[in-house]
Write a protein that holds these residues in place. Structure first.
Motif, short mmCIF file in Angstrom:
data_model
loop_
_atom_site.label_atom_id
_atom_site.label_comp_id
_atom_site.label_asym_id
_atom_site.label_seq_id
_atom_site.Cartn_x
_atom_site.Cartn_y
_atom_site.Cartn_z
N ALA A 93 0.85 -1.20 0.00
CA ALA A 93 0.00 0.00 0.00
C ALA A 93 0.89 1.24 0.00
CB ALA A 93 -0.89 0.00 1.23
N PHE A 94 0.74 2.05 -1.03
CA PHE A 94 1.53 3.28 -1.10
C PHE A 94 0.92 4.34 -0.19
CE2 PHE A 94 2.59 1.10 -4.99
CZ PHE A 94 3.94 1.38 -5.15
N GLY A 95 1.75 5.29 0.22
CA GLY A 95 1.26 6.37 1.08
C GLY A 95 0.50 7.41 0.28
N LYS A 96 0.03 8.42 0.97
CA LYS A 96 -0.68 9.52 0.29
C LYS A 96 0.30 10.34 -0.55
CE LYS A 96 -4.93 9.30 2.05
NZ LYS A 96 -5.55 8.26 1.25
N ASP A 97 -0.23 11.22 -1.39
CA ASP A 97 0.62 12.05 -2.25
C ASP A 97 1.58 12.92 -1.44
OD1 ASP A 97 -0.59 11.00 -4.37
OD2 ASP A 97 -1.55 12.83 -5.09
N MET A 136 10.60 14.56 -15.85
CA MET A 136 11.17 14.34 -14.51
C MET A 136 12.54 14.95 -14.33
SD MET A 136 9.88 10.47 -13.74
CE MET A 136 8.14 10.05 -13.81
N LYS A 137 12.93 15.82 -15.27
CA LYS A 137 14.31 16.33 -15.24
C LYS A 137 14.65 17.12 -13.97
CE LYS A 137 13.56 20.52 -18.06
NZ LYS A 137 12.08 20.48 -18.17
N ASP A 138 13.64 17.67 -13.29
CA ASP A 138 13.92 18.46 -12.09
C ASP A 138 13.96 17.62 -10.82
OD1 ASP A 138 13.88 20.60 -13.77
OD2 ASP A 138 11.79 21.12 -13.39
N PHE A 139 13.82 16.30 -10.97
CA PHE A 139 13.77 15.45 -9.79
C PHE A 139 14.86 14.38 -9.86
CE2 PHE A 139 9.59 17.22 -10.42
CZ PHE A 139 9.21 17.60 -9.14
N ARG A 166 2.69 16.72 -5.83
CA ARG A 166 1.83 17.85 -6.21
C ARG A 166 2.59 18.81 -7.12
NH1 ARG A 166 0.70 18.34 -0.73
NH2 ARG A 166 -0.65 16.58 -0.25
N GLU A 167 3.84 19.08 -6.74
CA GLU A 167 4.68 19.97 -7.55
C GLU A 167 4.82 19.42 -8.97
OE1 GLU A 167 8.72 21.02 -6.26
OE2 GLU A 167 7.80 21.55 -4.35
N PHE A 168 5.10 18.11 -9.01
CA PHE A 168 5.33 17.44 -10.29
C PHE A 168 4.09 17.53 -11.18
CE2 PHE A 168 5.13 13.43 -12.77
CZ PHE A 168 6.23 13.65 -13.58
N GLU A 169 2.92 17.33 -10.57
CA GLU A 169 1.69 17.33 -11.36
C GLU A 169 1.33 18.74 -11.84
OE1 GLU A 169 -1.37 15.14 -9.36
OE2 GLU A 169 -0.13 13.33 -9.31
N GLU A 170 1.73 19.73 -11.07
CA GLU A 170 1.43 21.11 -11.50
C GLU A 170 2.29 21.52 -12.68
OE1 GLU A 170 1.77 23.27 -7.86
OE2 GLU A 170 -0.15 22.50 -7.16
N MET A 171 3.38 20.79 -12.92
CA MET A 171 4.26 21.13 -14.04
C MET A 171 3.74 20.61 -15.38
SD MET A 171 7.78 20.41 -12.04
CE MET A 171 8.70 19.96 -13.49
N ILE A 182 -1.11 9.66 -17.24
CA ILE A 182 -1.58 8.90 -16.08
C ILE A 182 -0.48 7.95 -15.62
CG2 ILE A 182 -3.30 7.22 -15.30
CD1 ILE A 182 -5.19 8.51 -17.45
N ALA A 183 0.16 7.30 -16.61
CA ALA A 183 1.24 6.36 -16.30
C ALA A 183 2.42 7.09 -15.64
CB ALA A 183 1.71 5.68 -17.58
N ILE A 184 2.74 8.28 -16.16
CA ILE A 184 3.87 9.05 -15.61
C ILE A 184 3.63 9.39 -14.14
CG2 ILE A 184 5.01 11.31 -15.70
CD1 ILE A 184 4.95 11.17 -18.72
N ARG A 185 2.40 9.80 -13.85
CA ARG A 185 2.10 10.19 -12.46
C ARG A 185 2.12 8.98 -11.53
NH1 ARG A 185 -2.34 15.09 -12.98
NH2 ARG A 185 -1.12 16.27 -14.50
N ALA A 186 1.61 7.86 -12.02
CA ALA A 186 1.62 6.64 -11.20
C ALA A 186 3.07 6.20 -10.94
CB ALA A 186 0.85 5.53 -11.89
N ALA A 187 3.90 6.30 -12.00
CA ALA A 187 5.31 5.91 -11.87
C ALA A 187 6.02 6.81 -10.86
CB ALA A 187 6.00 6.01 -13.23
#
Length: 327
Positions: free
Chosen positions: A7-11, A98-101, A16-21, A62-67
């Motif tokens: 079970a993964f944890g919450k976001d 994902m270049k900033d991470f 959130r930062e990543f998704e806003e980009m 969707i795949a990128i965010r899940a990954a």
């Protein structure tokens, strides 16, 4: 449903930062699919979700965010794709997003040298690679701590590969993406073995694709190519026979002398194929004569016309996939 998965944890804040980009506006279907996928990952049961959506409706995001979510917890992600060109393209997309991470992304396909692949396999076993994107070559590697398996266009993999995939996904969350689900996969979703998210809403500014079925005619082909070039676009010319694809390319070049024509097929040398695709993406080639290797997932927004030669020899799902490469 009974067996317990991770079970993964919450976001996280990073999530959130990543998704806003994300440079585009998500459609409502996309947001729902993302929310469902995350809910699956955060629960104890093993995720087996099918994301079904038209070409260009944002399944990859969707795949990128899940990954990204999986990597946040130190898990590794395997992204399985059917073709080399598609693997390269997803790899570029992932690296770009994902270049900033601090995320280590690797590629396994025939565009990589044997020594590079060997190194990737070793790093995967040690847990040094976070996300690996590749064709069926990935199936032969041991992954230290696999948290998420993403399968793109599952119907393109053969039975032997599917057996290997099954072994991989025993206790792992699985996300399957498809534009043309095979009846069996669809059946599994409908009887509830898999959960399913459907993307039906077109992204902003995407126009419906106009399809014309007609007899072959030189004048028509010339007109289509010239019109597309006049507005600064590029053209795919699909011809699915390797033995005389060069002749067709020469014939097309003769028909439209002002166009820069090149051809590609799956039996070419890796570096040559890579070079031509690179030139095409950079707009140096006007007309790309190609076999159906461009069928899945290729996303070049400047190509808005496609001519399919002998389309009656192709399957329906193939034509559907091909049609989605333009517009």
């Amino acid at each position: 449903q009974q067996s317990a998965g991770y079970a993964f944890g919450k976001d996280t804040v990073w999530q959130r930062e990543f998704e806003e980009m994300f440079p585009f506006e998500e459609t409502e279907d996309q947001l729902n699919a993302i929310a469902d996928t995350k809910a699956d990952m955060e629960s104890h049961r093993i995720m087996d979700r099918l994301i079904c959506g038209d070409v260009g409706y944002g399944k990859t995001e969707i795949a990128i965010r899940a990954a990204f979510k999986a990597v946040q917890e130190g898990k590794q992600v395997v992204y399985l794709v059917p073709t080399t060109i598609l693997a390269q393209q997803h790899y570029n997309t992932f690296v770009q997003r994902m270049k900033d991470f601090p995320i280590n992304i690797a590629l396994m396909s025939r565009f990589r040298t044997p020594s590079e692949i060997k190194k990737t396999v070793k790093d995967l076993e040690k847990g040094m690679v976070d996300i690996v994107i590749g064709t069926h070559r990935v199936l032969s590697a041991d992954v230290k701590d696999l948290g998420l398996l993403i399968i793109d266009e599952e119907q393109r993999f053969g039975v032997a590969h599917k057996e290997k995939i099954k072994k991989l996904k025993e206790n792992v969350d699985v996300l399957t993406l498809t534009a043309t689900p095979i009846p069996r996969t669809l059946h599994m979703s409908l009887i509830g073995i898999r959960d399913m998210s459907v993307l039906e809403e077109a992204p902003n500014d995407r126009l419906p694709i106009q399809t014309f079925v007609c007899e072959y005619n030189d004048e028509l082909v010339r007109e289509a190519i010239v019109r597309e070039m006049a507005r600064g676009g590029q053209v795919y010319y699909v011809y699915n026979r390797v033995n005389n694809i060069a002749d067709i390319a020469a014939q097309t070049a003769k028909l439209v002398p002002e166009a820069n024509v090149a051809y590609v097929h799956g039996q070419m040398k890796e570096h040559e194929l890579e070079r031509i695709m690179f030139d095409f993406i950079n707009g140096e080639i006007d007309v790309l004569v190609s076999t159906t290797i461009i069928e899945t997932g290729l996303d070049i927004s400047n190509v808005n016309t496609m001519i399919i030669h002998d389309s009656d020899n192709l399957g329906l799902s193939q034509l559907y996939q091909l049609r989605g490469r333009v517009g």
